[in-house]
Structure formats: C-alpha cells, structure tokens
Design an enzyme around this catalytic site. Structure first.
Site, PDB file in Angstrom:
ATOM      1  N   CYS A  20      38.517  23.736 -27.920  1.00 16.37           N
ATOM      2  CA  CYS A  20      37.602  22.975 -28.318  1.00 16.37           C
ATOM      3  C   CYS A  20      38.423  21.396 -28.118  1.00 16.37           C
ATOM      4  O   CYS A  20      37.698  20.458 -28.620  1.00 16.37           O
ATOM      5  CB  CYS A  20      36.936  23.081 -29.699  1.00 16.37           C
TER       6      CYS A  20
ATOM      7  N   ASP B  60      40.305  20.195 -30.342  1.00 23.20           N
ATOM      8  CA  ASP B  60      40.724  19.963 -31.701  1.00 23.20           C
ATOM      9  C   ASP B  60      42.214  20.375 -32.169  1.00 23.20           C
ATOM     10  O   ASP B  60      42.877  21.247 -31.340  1.00 23.20           O
ATOM     11  CB  ASP B  60      39.830  20.516 -32.852  1.00 23.20           C
TER      12      ASP B  60
ATOM     13  N   CYS C 123      36.732  17.782 -35.178  1.00 24.11           N
ATOM     14  CA  CYS C 123      35.086  17.811 -35.676  1.00 24.11           C
ATOM     15  C   CYS C 123      35.247  18.040 -37.274  1.00 24.11           C
ATOM     16  O   CYS C 123      36.132  18.446 -37.921  1.00 24.11           O
ATOM     17  CB  CYS C 123      34.371  18.662 -35.100  1.00 24.11           C
TER      18      CYS C 123
ATOM     19  N   CYS D 291      36.760  27.229 -35.093  1.00 23.74           N
ATOM     20  CA  CYS D 291      37.468  26.248 -35.992  1.00 23.74           C
ATOM     21  C   CYS D 291      38.479  27.109 -36.740  1.00 23.74           C
ATOM     22  O   CYS D 291      39.439  26.429 -37.153  1.00 23.74           O
ATOM     23  CB  CYS D 291      36.559  25.369 -36.346  1.00 23.74           C
TER      24      CYS D 291
END
Length: 323
Positions: A54, A56, A81, A131
C-alpha cells in the site's frame, strides 16, 4: 482526518469509533531521542517497516529497560493513511508494559481486534485490513534490533502469501472472525493473493504448500463442525437424529478431519448407508475411492482412524464398515 477526506460517507461508517478516534487523536504519535532514553535509564530502539502492498510506512520507537527487557514507553511515526495511523497507535498501546518477548507475540489480528467497538464487528473495511499487518511487522523489526537477531527468527507462522507476508494462522482466523465465504473476501481482508496470485490455487508460477482455495474449504468445514458440536449440546444427540441429519453430521466431520488426510494420498471415500442395529450400534458403510480403493478391508490403521474420529466427534456407538 476529517470525514470529507474519505471517499464517501459509507466508507466512513465501516470504521469503528475507536479507529475514528485514533485517526483524529493518536495517543502515541511522536518520537524519542537518545537524550530521552538516558533520562529514562533505558535503551532506545528505532525500527522502520514499509508495506509495499500500500506504500505506507511506520517508524517505531521503544524505550526498553535492559534489566527487565520491559518496554517502558513507546511512540511511532506513520507515513500513510488514517488506518495506518490508528493501527500503529493501537499497536504501541499493546506494546507498552510488555517485555520484548511478549510484544513480539502481538499479531495483526490482536491489533485489529483491539480497535473493534464490539467483538462481532470488524474495526476497518476489508480493503484496509492489511494496515494492521504493517504494525505487526514493525514490532518484529524492533525486537530483532534489540536482541541482535534477524526478524525472521521470530516468525513461527507458516507464510502462505509471500507477497503480502500473510500467515496461515492469520488467514484461518480472519475467515472465522468475519465469516468469509470466498477467496476474494480473503484477499480484501488480508491482501493475500492480491499480487502474483500463486497462493490462490494450484497452477501459478510458483508451487505452494498451501493455497487459499484449500484453506477456505478446510476452514469452512471446520467451522461447520464446530457449529454442529455447539448445536449438539442443546439439540438431540447423534444417536437420536434422523438418518438424513446423521448423514449430514457424518459428512461434515469427514470433510473436516478425514478427507484432507485421504486426499493427501490421492484417495477419498463415500458414505453408502447408515443403519441402526438392535444392539444400539450405528453402522456406517463406506466405500474407498481413488488410491484408497485397495484398502477396503475390515481392518487397518486408516479404518481405525476414521472410526475413532467419528466416535469422538459424534457417538461412541458408531462402527465404520467398508464395502
């Protein structure tokens, strides 16, 4: 992060209140310096982890008491995010007060579950579940740095998806916790199978020991068996069921505990008949298939194992008879 920064109000509704609170007001965001560590008489550990799935990244700061190996305080910085921020903040909460060895046992499922408002409802939408995996991975990085070992030394799970680094245990737990029915749902929740797809089913560019299609089928069968066992505590006993219900109960146990064993050797079986005898025995007539077709004698380890499993799961009065 304000609601209007998300794509549509309906997505916002899929986040728990705990996640929303931590998105907007994280409790542990920040950093520690070497000076902070000296004041606390602790060792400063800084670990980084980036999630390629992602884009991140998270940086984790620990202050560790070297006499007890206890994490006396922790902070994080997140480059990603709102869900990554909430997951990282929750992860830090779970670390503080634990020893390094205890902290490294924290999983992404622990992080996600801690963010739920109630045990039955996921804390984040499926596409954001990954996440929490990033938060789990940075803990291993920090523990490895503290102990002077490789992060892989802490990996006691079987990794099914190498691309997203998702373990067998995580996939099974996610299926159970969220009552998943399709491989696509597994991918939504974990990112497993979202990239090279070798772990989805046989035939990909890389051979795997475990595939999502098989894990899903076996876990669903296990869930059905557990449901059946729960029902049996309040419903009628197996011996008193109709033949149709007995057959369904037998098939559920066979799918969960027997057929995977036979499939490994290229075999299978089918239930031919169920009969109740006058001496209260319940005779289950089976036929071996495939590679097992030469094993249809009335004795042997395979027959004993099948009978023993059915007796333990359903009724001690069961006898298995090959035909």
């Amino acid at each position: 992060m304000a609601k209007n920064n998300l794509i549509g109000g309906s997505i916002w509704d899929e986040y728990s209140q705990k996640v929303q609170d931590r998105m907007n007001n994280p409790q542990h965001m920040g950093e520690f310096t070497q000076e902070d560590a000296q004041k606390a008489n602790a060792k400063l550990i800084v670990a980084d982890f980036g999630a390629e799935s992602c884009g991140d990244a998270v940086r984790l700061y620990w202050l560790v008491d070297e006499k007890t190996d206890k994490i006396i305080d922790a902070k994080f910085k997140s480059f990603g995010c709102g869900t990554a921020i909430a997951s990282s903040d929750t992860m830090v909460d779970l670390c503080i007060g634990k020893t390094v060895d205890e902290a490294v046992k924290i999983t992404n499922l622990d992080v996600e579950f801690a963010m739920r408002d109630n045990p039955e409802t996921p804390a984040v939408p499926p596409q954001k579940m990954h996440c929490s995996v990033m938060a789990y991975d940075v803990i291993k990085q920090a523990a490895a740095h503290y102990k002077g070992v490789n992060p892989e030394d802490f990996e006691d799970q079987i990794i099914v998806c190498e691309c997203a680094r998702v373990s067998l245990g995580t996939i099974k737990e996610v299926i159970k916790l969220n009552d998943l029915h399709t491989v696509e749902e597994i991918t939504q929740f974990t990112k497993a199978g979202a990239f090279c797809k070798s772990c989805v089913k046989p035939g990909g560019h890389e051979k795997k020991d475990y595939y999502l299609v098989d894990i899903l089928a076996e876990t669903r069968a296990e869930m059905e068996r557990e449901k059946l066992k729960d029902q049996s505590k309040t419903d009628i006993a197996f011996d008193d069921m109709t033949m149709v219900k007995q057959l369904k109960a037998v098939e559920t146990v066979l799918d969960s505990d027997v057929r995977p064993m036979l499939h490994g050797d290229g075999g299978d079986l089918e239930v031919i008949d169920i009969q109740k005898s006058e001496n209260k025995n319940i005779d289950i007539y089976i036929r071996y298939l495939g590679a097992c077709s030469g094993c249809s004698s009335g004795s042997g380890a395979t027959l004993y194992a099948i009978e023993n499993i059915l007796q333990e799961e359903l009724s001690p009065n069961i006898r298995v008879i090959p035909v």
